[in-house]
Design an enzyme around this catalytic site. Structure first.
Site, PDB file in Angstrom:
ATOM      1  N   TYR A  89      11.656  21.953 -40.335  1.00  0.00           N
ATOM      2  CA  TYR A  89      11.896  21.282 -39.073  1.00  0.00           C
ATOM      3  C   TYR A  89      11.498  19.813 -39.184  1.00  0.00           C
ATOM      4  O   TYR A  89      10.531  19.457 -39.830  1.00  0.00           O
ATOM      5  CB  TYR A  89      11.106  21.937 -37.937  1.00  0.00           C
ATOM      6  CG  TYR A  89      11.568  23.322 -37.618  1.00  0.00           C
ATOM      7  CD1 TYR A  89      12.852  23.740 -37.928  1.00  0.00           C
ATOM      8  CD2 TYR A  89      10.705  24.231 -37.003  1.00  0.00           C
ATOM      9  CE1 TYR A  89      13.276  25.010 -37.626  1.00  0.00           C
ATOM     10  CE2 TYR A  89      11.131  25.521 -36.694  1.00  0.00           C
ATOM     11  CZ  TYR A  89      12.422  25.888 -37.013  1.00  0.00           C
ATOM     12  OH  TYR A  89      12.840  27.147 -36.703  1.00  0.00           O
ATOM     13  N   LYS A  90      12.249  18.981 -38.502  1.00  0.00           N
ATOM     14  CA  LYS A  90      11.975  17.551 -38.542  1.00  0.00           C
ATOM     15  C   LYS A  90      10.730  17.201 -37.741  1.00  0.00           C
ATOM     16  O   LYS A  90       9.999  16.313 -38.103  1.00  0.00           O
ATOM     17  CB  LYS A  90      13.173  16.783 -37.968  1.00  0.00           C
ATOM     18  CG  LYS A  90      14.392  16.737 -38.877  1.00  0.00           C
ATOM     19  CD  LYS A  90      15.457  15.894 -38.232  1.00  0.00           C
ATOM     20  CE  LYS A  90      16.689  15.792 -39.127  1.00  0.00           C
ATOM     21  NZ  LYS A  90      17.744  14.988 -38.511  1.00  0.00           N
TER      22      LYS A  90
END
Length: 632
Positions: free
Chosen positions: A27-28
């Site tokens: 996930y960013k």
């Protein structure tokens, strides 16, 4: 001591991990997703449309309720707020903003909030809202400032921050340049803090011109796959719901990989799940005295001394050839690892080579990632470190190369064959990258995104040779008649047009309990066949097909009489054949490690022959007894 503390860490802690937290670099962002609805409550929003159509405010409240219920079901940890601007009354945590009403603070959703939104819907809701809303004074700058304070005052760690503006006024300040400038400045400040501002503009007389003001307020699309500013306003509730849900759903990558096209040519890509099976949530166990959730803990003990075992005390073993092979954890990890995660291009094949029976698991979607991908690499001394892959292209160049590859695959009608390792210690698979072209509807809303569908291909070991039973072949007349039936029964199938009735009924029941409703809302079972419509289409074709296939005296209701039991016939029940097993056969199975292939009756008979007394009847207990007797 550190190992001991790590071992005693509560296993349930992982369940409370925030939605969107970074796991294995997938996930960013980390933290909770938060969404703020900023709704225009001026008088223009309460004007009814022609032919009794609902007001823009009523449509907005219906969409807000839909998002509330969706998030309660899918992501209950998300934070949501509802703020009105252009109101008669003021209400905010600091009481410093005029004509701004914070209806719901930024926090988790609850059933009470859904009920409060219901109070603002319909005619009664319009009367209630008119007491607090419907002012001629509007300051979008103050409203945006109030929203910024909601984000700032939240004590939780925030991830994706989104702000949706609902309005039917393309000039909220009536052409006041000073207020317009202040609102644009405040919107710019919000965007710099990571808040994504989206406009959900509604229909009004004379049309809505986004270029007058809101073009400079909303956030630009993050990448080409994001829907940008829609120039056409929403006229119907369905259009508004579709646009809001498309913006509200945040993309989550299953994995970030490098697509290697050759030596030194890598494209950063992300894998996305486009369709995931929806299941009913697991039941939560509660303590019956206090109704508090119960947490479960698992501990491993030595069955001889009763002492607690740490992870370092536990080894793994595999029985092969009657011998137990013990391995350390590092050895198990080394056996599992084949290659570093990534996609490696093997070549291209024409689409005709890809068969339907090659689909062995759900496909995922491949799209370029605008960033770098973490991975393992070795330095010049041979040491292994966690580093960043060096992409040979910039973020823009990577997307351009991906787009060029996609375009050429579509033009040539070919798919890319790749070797795929999606995560560490995952076995490699061959995958087919099937190109997919972008499609949009008449409202310029994206229906199908551009990219590659990743089809997992079977190995030779996965393919099976079937020997189907031979049955009589149909005659040409029967085949032609069935073709007519098939042509009459054709219809356009779309997965999004059918909802799972079991899931829908489950959540309707929960909603009725949570909102104190007298009865749950009725659902329409869309998967039930429409018998009358089918009969109208087919007419006499079904009877004609039956006349061609079945004999004249065929009766589908006829059931043959069952065989009489042996006791009723005056005979005795036939005894089961005795199972004989030789000692040499049993010893051979033990040496080869194939004792488990013997059935339970065979194992019991072998125990009787060798004088082995067993108290249990389970297969594993019988096998252990035979091994202890004959392996010595």
């Amino acid at each position: 001591m550190a190992e001991w503390n790590a071992y005693f860490r509560n296993e349930a802690d992982g369940e409370g991990q925030e939605e969107g937290e970074q796991q294995d670099g997938d996930y960013k962002v980390s933290g909770r997703d938060c969404l703020v609805f900023l709704v225009d409550a001026s008088k223009e929003m309460f004007i009814k449309g022609e032919n009794g159509e609902p007001t823009n405010f009523d449509m907005t409240m219906q969409v807000v309720r839909t998002v509330y219920t969706r998030k309660i079901i899918s992501t209950p940890g998300d934070l949501v707020a509802l703020v009105f601007y252009g109101t008669k009354q003021n209400q905010d945590p600091t009481n410093s903003f005029k004509h701004v009403y914070v209806y719901h603070n930024l926090s988790e959703l609850s059933a009470k909030r859904v009920q409060q939104v219901d109070e603002l819907r319909g005619d009664k809701g319009a009367l209630l809202a008119a007491e607090k809303m419907g002012s001629d004074q509007t300051s979008l700058s103050d409203a945006l400032w109030c929203c910024a304070n909601l984000y700032r005052d939240c004590n939780l760690r925030l991830g994706n921050k989104r702000l949706f503006i609902f309005t039917c006024k393309d000039q909220p300040h009536g052409g006041d340049s000073a207020k317009d400038r202040q609102a644009r400045t405040k919107a710019s400040d919000l965007r710099e803090t990571g808040v994504v501002i989206e406009l959900m503009h509604l229909m009004k007389a004379g049309g809505f011109d986004v270029s007058l003001f809101f073009r400079d307020v909303v956030s630009p699309p993050e990448d080409e796959s994001e829907l940008g500013l829609q120039h056409e306003p929403c006229e119907k509730l369905e259009d508004l719901q579709r646009r809001v849900l498309a913006k509200e759903q945040k993309k989550r990558t299953l994995a970030r990989l490098n697509l290697c096209l050759g030596e030194g040519i890598n494209i950063a890509v992300g894998m996305y799940a486009m369709a995931v099976t929806t299941r009913k949530p697991n039941a939560i166990r509660l303590y019956r005295e206090t109704n508090e959730p119960v947490r479960s803990k698992t501990r491993t003990f030595n069955n001889q001394t009763g002492s607690l075992l740490l992870p370092s005390d536990i080894k793994k073993a595999q029985v092969y050839g009657g011998k137990q092979i013990v391995m350390e954890k590092d050895e198990v990890d080394a056996i599992k690892k084949f290659h570093d995660p990534g996609l490696f291009l093997m070549g291209f094949k024409i689409m005709e080579k890809l068969k339907l029976h090659h689909h062995i698991r759900p496909a995922v979607f491949l799209y370029p990632e605008e960033g770098e991908v973490k991975g393992n690499a070795r330095c010049e001394h041979g040491c292994k470190h966690q580093v960043l892959y060096i992409i040979c292209f910039s973020s823009t160049g990577s997307s351009c190369l991906f787009s060029a590859l996609l375009t050429k695959c579509i033009e040539k009608n070919v798919f890319a064959l790749c070797r795929c390792v999606s995560r560490r210690n995952y076995p490699p698979r061959f995958v087919a990258l099937v190109p997919q072209q972008e499609q949009t509807d008449e409202k310029n809303v994206q229906i199908t995104p551009p990219g590659f569908n990743v089809i997992y291909l079977p190995y030779a070991d996965d393919l099976r040779n079937l020997d189907p039973p031979r049955t009589p072949s149909a005659s040409p007349a029967q085949v032609d008649k069935m073709k007519e039936i098939v042509r009459k029964m054709r219809f356009k199938y779309r997965s999004e047009a059918f909802e799972n009735p079991v899931i829908q009924q489950h959540y309707r029941n929960l909603e009725a309990l949570a909102l104190d409703m007298t009865a749950p809302e009725d659902i329409e079972d869309l998967i039930m066949p429409k018998v009358e419509q089918i009969d109208g289409r087919l007419g006499s074709l079904v009877q004609e097909f039956k006349d061609l296939v079945y004999p004249a005296d065929y009766n589908p209701e006829y059931k043959p009489a069952g065989k009489r039991k042996a006791a009723e016939a005056g005979g005795t029940a036939e005894k089961k054949a005795k199972v004989e097993v030789s000692e040499d056969e049993v010893r051979a199975h033990i040496q080869k490690g194939t004792l488990g292939k013997m059935t339970v009756p065979m194992l019991k008979e072998a125990c009787k022959q060798f004088g082995i007394r067993t108290t249990g009847t389970k297969k594993q207990e019988l096998m252990d007894a035979l091994i202890d007797k004959l392996a010595t």
